[in-house]
Design a protein around this motif. Structure first.
Motif, PDB file in Angstrom:
ATOM      1  N   ALA A 181      38.275  39.007  41.936  1.00 59.63           N
ATOM      2  CA  ALA A 181      38.418  39.635  43.214  1.00 59.63           C
ATOM      3  C   ALA A 181      37.063  39.881  44.094  1.00 59.63           C
ATOM      4  O   ALA A 181      36.056  39.903  43.157  1.00 59.63           O
ATOM      5  CB  ALA A 181      39.068  41.212  43.106  1.00 59.63           C
ATOM      6  N   ILE A 182      37.101  39.606  45.112  1.00 58.69           N
ATOM      7  CA  ILE A 182      35.805  40.082  45.997  1.00 58.69           C
ATOM      8  C   ILE A 182      36.049  41.199  46.827  1.00 58.69           C
ATOM      9  O   ILE A 182      36.869  41.169  47.522  1.00 58.69           O
ATOM     10  CB  ILE A 182      35.323  38.902  46.779  1.00 58.69           C
ATOM     11  CG1 ILE A 182      35.022  37.711  45.982  1.00 58.69           C
ATOM     12  CG2 ILE A 182      34.095  39.106  47.726  1.00 58.69           C
ATOM     13  CD1 ILE A 182      34.592  36.306  46.644  1.00 58.69           C
ATOM     14  N   ILE A 190      36.676  47.457  50.462  1.00 54.36           N
ATOM     15  CA  ILE A 190      37.904  46.702  50.791  1.00 54.36           C
ATOM     16  C   ILE A 190      37.975  45.175  50.212  1.00 54.36           C
ATOM     17  O   ILE A 190      37.065  44.539  50.105  1.00 54.36           O
ATOM     18  CB  ILE A 190      37.611  46.519  52.441  1.00 54.36           C
ATOM     19  CG1 ILE A 190      37.831  47.849  53.186  1.00 54.36           C
ATOM     20  CG2 ILE A 190      38.738  45.688  53.096  1.00 54.36           C
ATOM     21  CD1 ILE A 190      37.385  47.854  54.606  1.00 54.36           C
ATOM     22  N   THR A 191      39.375  44.992  50.015  1.00 53.77           N
ATOM     23  CA  THR A 191      39.567  43.651  49.220  1.00 53.77           C
ATOM     24  C   THR A 191      39.598  42.534  50.191  1.00 53.77           C
ATOM     25  O   THR A 191      40.355  42.606  51.269  1.00 53.77           O
ATOM     26  CB  THR A 191      40.898  43.870  48.324  1.00 53.77           C
ATOM     27  OG1 THR A 191      41.077  44.802  47.559  1.00 53.77           O
ATOM     28  CG2 THR A 191      41.173  42.347  47.760  1.00 53.77           C
ATOM     29  N   PRO A 218      46.417  44.415  40.151  1.00 56.18           N
ATOM     30  CA  PRO A 218      47.351  45.058  41.212  1.00 56.18           C
ATOM     31  C   PRO A 218      46.231  45.620  42.203  1.00 56.18           C
ATOM     32  O   PRO A 218      45.183  46.477  42.059  1.00 56.18           O
ATOM     33  CB  PRO A 218      47.830  46.396  40.228  1.00 56.18           C
ATOM     34  CG  PRO A 218      47.369  45.704  38.629  1.00 56.18           C
ATOM     35  CD  PRO A 218      46.162  44.942  38.847  1.00 56.18           C
ATOM     36  N   PRO A 219      46.657  45.738  43.600  1.00 54.37           N
ATOM     37  CA  PRO A 219      45.987  46.042  44.656  1.00 54.37           C
ATOM     38  C   PRO A 219      45.891  47.660  44.796  1.00 54.37           C
ATOM     39  O   PRO A 219      44.595  47.762  45.233  1.00 54.37           O
ATOM     40  CB  PRO A 219      47.143  45.752  45.784  1.00 54.37           C
ATOM     41  CG  PRO A 219      47.704  44.733  45.504  1.00 54.37           C
ATOM     42  CD  PRO A 219      47.997  44.872  43.864  1.00 54.37           C
ATOM     43  N   ALA A 220      46.615  48.369  44.210  1.00 53.85           N
ATOM     44  CA  ALA A 220      46.338  49.817  44.191  1.00 53.85           C
ATOM     45  C   ALA A 220      45.253  50.092  43.352  1.00 53.85           C
ATOM     46  O   ALA A 220      44.250  50.862  43.600  1.00 53.85           O
ATOM     47  CB  ALA A 220      47.499  50.610  43.535  1.00 53.85           C
ATOM     48  N   ALA A 245      37.978  51.061  36.119  1.00 52.38           N
ATOM     49  CA  ALA A 245      39.362  51.363  35.326  1.00 52.38           C
ATOM     50  C   ALA A 245      40.360  50.240  35.964  1.00 52.38           C
ATOM     51  O   ALA A 245      41.433  50.874  36.178  1.00 52.38           O
ATOM     52  CB  ALA A 245      39.710  52.927  35.395  1.00 52.38           C
ATOM     53  N   ILE A 246      39.950  49.131  35.626  1.00 52.85           N
ATOM     54  CA  ILE A 246      40.899  48.129  36.137  1.00 52.85           C
ATOM     55  C   ILE A 246      41.216  47.296  34.974  1.00 52.85           C
ATOM     56  O   ILE A 246      40.362  46.726  34.339  1.00 52.85           O
ATOM     57  CB  ILE A 246      40.650  47.193  37.168  1.00 52.85           C
ATOM     58  CG1 ILE A 246      40.182  48.084  38.490  1.00 52.85           C
ATOM     59  CG2 ILE A 246      41.588  46.188  37.662  1.00 52.85           C
ATOM     60  CD1 ILE A 246      40.007  47.360  39.703  1.00 52.85           C
ATOM     61  N   ALA A 247      42.387  47.144  34.431  1.00 52.39           N
ATOM     62  CA  ALA A 247      42.823  46.389  33.194  1.00 52.39           C
ATOM     63  C   ALA A 247      42.546  45.125  33.368  1.00 52.39           C
ATOM     64  O   ALA A 247      42.786  44.367  34.441  1.00 52.39           O
ATOM     65  CB  ALA A 247      44.399  46.852  32.856  1.00 52.39           C
TER      66      ALA A 247
END
Lengths: 396, 120
Positions: A49-50, A61-62, A69-71, A99-101
């Motif tokens: 992701a950037i 902001i993505t 997952p976007p959330a 905390a993103i798997a």
């Protein structure tokens, strides 16, 4: 060729791919998508992701992503990332920074002292770890992405400012024209017989200028000159302006001062148009040099002056005056024609006739002259008359 | 160097889809390859043959797109066979370690036979 050398060559070509993606002429989202593919293809990361930092909302902001997952991405805390090294890849391991798997490595994106965003990558498809070479390459890539994101952000800021300036300019123009109209109303209010004269002269003049092919800027200047051509009449007494009996020579001289007064007043205004002052000053000059205030020779009279002179005279003739009745349109056109070469310019007369003819035939979406002519006018007679004049003046 | 506009065609052979990319797999137009495979995967096809006879070169963008196809097939326990690869393509896939996620054949017919009977 050794595997290390092949990998080094692949990395170099990936940097070339990145440069090409960043400098391409594509729109931003395509550009950033290409950049994203270059990164995931270089490191064989199946997720990534950037994110860009929105300073005003203090959130990330993505911009583009795959596989997360976007959330989870929405919950990334920019504060935690800002404490990490600028553009330095950071292996997550067991660190609680994110905390993103699935995120294995991240690179906070910075340009000088400005936090721009973050690049997140998963582990490699092959399961092999990120090497020191990978981290060095990612550091270079992070710098490039940071600059690309920052440039886009600056561009968007500039675009917003430009749009805001454009809006303000339009508002200013609106106010400006409102002020001009107020001025014109003040002029016309002095003389019960010349109500809306300035407005009509402005309309007629711009119609001629437009038919002549002038650009929008110059047409606007013509419009302003039309509005202000009689501003000098503010300095003339109401009694004199509304006098029913013929003027004495002294009174005529007094009346004639109005164009110079108009010039003096408008000279105080810094117009964005070059020749407004010239047009208001000389709108009573004549081609034969017998006009006023300077009795200028024909070659000194600009097209603007010639347009204003004809438009002013036409409206004066077709309007009621204290000392005479208004003329019908045919008579006024006949009068203009009689005064060609001595007072009015053939070319301007031809264009005036053409534009009025077009308006009568309904060829112009917004007529500027026709709505202000006497409603009892016989348009078919006027049209025939105009056609004859157009033919005559168009003849070589 | 003349650049060929990237394009993709395909056909269904039995229960396998054969994809024919054409041109240099180096920009966003390569997304059409992923899209084409996605259409077949969406229809329940799990065997895909990519015939690279008209694609000699690939860059990091192309690798990323191929990665996506490998990932999509992996998720449905599918198979991807690559055929007619140039030496550059084969070397690149080997160097990156991608070769372990695909079955490579010199020609398309070998791949189709493998997918049909499990051997060449």
């Amino acid at each position: 060729m050794s595997a290390e050398l092949k990998k080094a060559l692949y990395n170099i070509s990936a940097l070339a791919d990145l440069g090409q993606a960043i400098t391409s002429e594509s729109v931003f989202h395509e550009k950033i998508q290409s950049v994203f593919y270059v990164i995931t293809g270089t490191f064989l990361a199946n997720r990534g992701a950037i994110l860009s930092y929105d300073k005003s909302a203090d959130r990330l902001i993505t911009v583009t992503q795959k596989g997360f997952p976007p959330a989870d991405l929405d919950r990334v805390d920019p504060e935690k990332l800002m404490s990490l090294g600028k553009n330095e890849p950071f292996l997550i391991g067991d660190s609680p920074v994110l905390a993103i798997a699935g995120v294995k490595i991240l690179a906070p994106l910075w340009v000088r002292d400005e936090f721009i965003g973050v690049l997140l990558l998963s582990g490699k498809l092959t399961g092999s770890p990120y090497t020191q070479e990978d981290l060095e390459l990612l550091n270079v890539i992070a710098h490039q992405i940071a600059i690309a994101l920052n440039n886009h952000s600056l561009f968007m800021d500039l675009s917003d400012k430009l749009e805001e300036n454009r809006r303000l300019y339009e508002e200013m123009r609106h106010i400006y024209h409102g002020t001009l109209q107020a001025f014109a109303a003040a002029i016309d209010a002095k003389d019960a017989y010349t109500q809306n004269h300035s407005y009509r002269v402005a309309k007629y003049s711009t119609a001629i200028a437009r038919e002549l092919g002038w650009n929008e800027h110059d047409i606007e200047g013509m419009y302003v000159a039309g509005y202000l051509h009689d501003v000098g009449k503010l300095a003339i007494s109401n009694d004199l302006l509304n006098k029913v009996t013929p003027f004495t020579p002294e009174e005529r001289a007094e009346i004639r001062k109005h164009s110079t007064t108009s010039h003096n007043i408008t000279s105080k205004i810094k117009f964005p148009w070059q020749n407004v002052q010239d047009m208001v000053w000389h709108h009573h000059e004549r081609l034969d040099g017998c006009g006023y205030p300077e009795a200028l020779a024909q070659e000194s009279l600009s097209d603007g002056v010639r347009i204003l002179s004809l438009a002013d005279s036409f409206d004066a003739m077709t309007s009621q005056r204290p000392y005479r009745k208004k003329m019908d349109v045919q008579t006024a056109i006949t009068e203009l024609k009689k005064c060609l070469e001595s007072q009015f310019d053939n070319k301007i007369m031809l264009v005036f006739c053409k534009v009025l003819e077009k308006e009568i035939k309904g060829e112009l979406p917004e007529p500027d002259i026709l709505p202000y002519l006497d409603r009892d006018s016989d348009l078919s007679v006027i049209s025939s008359m105009l056609e004859a004049i157009i033919q005559e003046l168009s003849a070589p | 160097m003349k650049t060929v506009q990237f394009s993709v065609t395909s056909r269904l052979v039995g229960d396998a889809a054969v994809i024919y990319p054409k041109g240099y797999l180096n920009n966003l137009s390569g997304e059409s390859l992923v899209k084409e495979c996605g259409i077949y995967i969406g229809k329940g096809i799990t065997k895909i043959v990519v015939n690279f006879s008209e694609t000699d070169l690939i860059n990091s963008i192309g690798i990323s797109l191929l990665l996506q196809i490998i990932e999509d097939l992996k998720n449905i326990k599918g198979t991807i066979c690559c055929t007619n690869m140039s030496k550059f393509l084969q070397d690149t896939f080997e160097m990156l370690g991608l070769i372990q996620y695909m079955v490579v054949f010199p020609v398309e017919s070998d791949a189709l036979q493998y997918l049909k009977v499990g051997k060449v």
